[in-house]
Write a protein that holds these residues in place. Structure first.
Motif, PDB file in Angstrom:
ATOM      1  N   PRO A   1       0.910  -1.048   0.060  1.00  0.00           N
ATOM      2  CA  PRO A   1       0.013  -0.042  -0.022  1.00  0.00           C
ATOM      3  C   PRO A   1       0.947   1.144  -0.050  1.00  0.00           C
ATOM      4  N   ARG A   2       0.077   2.274  -0.617  1.00  0.00           N
ATOM      5  CA  ARG A   2       0.882   3.596  -0.385  1.00  0.00           C
ATOM      6  C   ARG A   2       0.190   4.079   1.036  1.00  0.00           C
ATOM      7  N   VAL A   3       1.219   4.221   2.035  1.00  0.00           N
ATOM      8  CA  VAL A   3       1.117   4.726   3.291  1.00  0.00           C
ATOM      9  C   VAL A   3       1.375   6.139   3.478  1.00  0.00           C
ATOM     10  N   PHE A   4       0.302   7.213   3.799  1.00  0.00           N
ATOM     11  CA  PHE A   4       0.386   8.623   4.194  1.00  0.00           C
ATOM     12  C   PHE A   4       0.612   8.530   5.641  1.00  0.00           C
ATOM     13  N   GLY A   5       1.673   9.081   6.372  1.00  0.00           N
ATOM     14  CA  GLY A   5       1.759   9.190   7.636  1.00  0.00           C
ATOM     15  C   GLY A   5       2.402  10.545   8.229  1.00  0.00           C
ATOM     16  N   ASP A   6       2.183  10.873   9.482  1.00  0.00           N
ATOM     17  CA  ASP A   6       2.842  12.088   9.942  1.00  0.00           C
ATOM     18  C   ASP A   6       2.872  11.673  11.651  1.00  0.00           C
ATOM     19  N   ASP A   7       3.240  12.917  12.577  1.00  0.00           N
ATOM     20  CA  ASP A   7       3.183  12.547  13.778  1.00  0.00           C
ATOM     21  C   ASP A   7       1.826  12.052  14.406  1.00  0.00           C
ATOM     22  N   ARG A   8       0.803  12.301  13.694  1.00  0.00           N
ATOM     23  CA  ARG A   8      -0.555  11.902  14.053  1.00  0.00           C
ATOM     24  C   ARG A   8      -0.810  10.405  14.080  1.00  0.00           C
ATOM     25  N   GLY A   9      -0.265   9.615  12.985  1.00  0.00           N
ATOM     26  CA  GLY A   9      -0.676   8.428  12.602  1.00  0.00           C
ATOM     27  C   GLY A   9      -0.167   8.136  11.206  1.00  0.00           C
ATOM     28  N   PHE A  10      -1.230   7.345  10.590  1.00  0.00           N
ATOM     29  CA  PHE A  10      -1.187   6.997   9.339  1.00  0.00           C
ATOM     30  C   PHE A  10      -2.419   6.709   8.575  1.00  0.00           C
ATOM     31  N   PHE A  11      -2.620   6.639   7.177  1.00  0.00           N
ATOM     32  CA  PHE A  11      -3.725   6.461   6.445  1.00  0.00           C
ATOM     33  C   PHE A  11      -3.139   5.500   5.347  1.00  0.00           C
TER      34      PHE A  11
END
Length: 183
Positions: free
Chosen positions: A16-26
């Motif tokens: 998958p393509r994972v989009f994440g930052d310090d809040r978590g991921f999608f």
């Protein structure tokens, strides 16, 4: 999402393509039109979710009727996931493919109908999800021995200890005696 081909052409890994930052991921885990175009033109009718402890091996299972293709993934922990081609007329008949699926790598594996499938829990525990192309039909399920010498699956057994199996899997068929998928 990206498809990774395996040594068995019909078995696919999906990254998958994972989009994440310090809040978590999608991440997107399934999209019908993309899956049909890139993996297999199938319809999923049932979703399953299991939880298992370290050292448990579930499988190798397949169905002779009401055959199930399975799109599998792990949401907690890690497993070694295996598919064995039981399709008698296939060029990859009797071959197996295995890979790690984990909550960390977020990979999925497409296991087509006609393949025996199983997984071994390598982490303390694991939660395993799978989408199926047909409804579960216990009367047509076959269990194939995880340790069949003809297959020689290289299971990453924790501390070299034999896995914990269900009663059904303890009585599993060898590859030579197991009924073959004719479909």
């Amino acid at each position: 999402m990206k498809v990774v081909n395996t040594d068995i052409p019909d078995v696919k890994i999906i990254e998958p393509r994972v989009f994440g930052d310090d809040r978590g991921f999608f991440l997107e885990t399934f999209r019908d039109d993309w899956f049909r175009e890139n993996c297999a033109d199938v319809t999923f009718v049932q979703d399953n979710h299991s939880k298992s402890s370290q050292g448990i091996l579930r499988g190798l299972h397949y169905q002779l009727e009401h055959t199930q293709g399975k799109l599998v993934r792990v949401t907690h922990g890690s497993v070694f996931d295996v598919a064995v081609d039981m399709r008698k007329n296939s060029v990859s008949y009797g071959q197996w493919f295995g890979t790690e699926l984990s909550a960390e790598n977020k990979r999925q594996m497409w296991v087509p109908a006609g393949f025996a499938h199983g997984f071994y829990v390598t982490s303390e525990s694991a939660e395993f999800l799978y989408k199926c192309t047909d409804y579960y039909h216990p009367e047509s399920e076959v269990s194939l021995a995880y340790n069949d010498t003809k297959l020689s699956i290289d299971w990453p057994l924790v501390n070299g200890k034999a896995p914990s199996l269900s009663a059904k899997d303890e009585q599993a068929h060898s590859f030579d005696t197991a009924p073959k998928f004719e479909g």
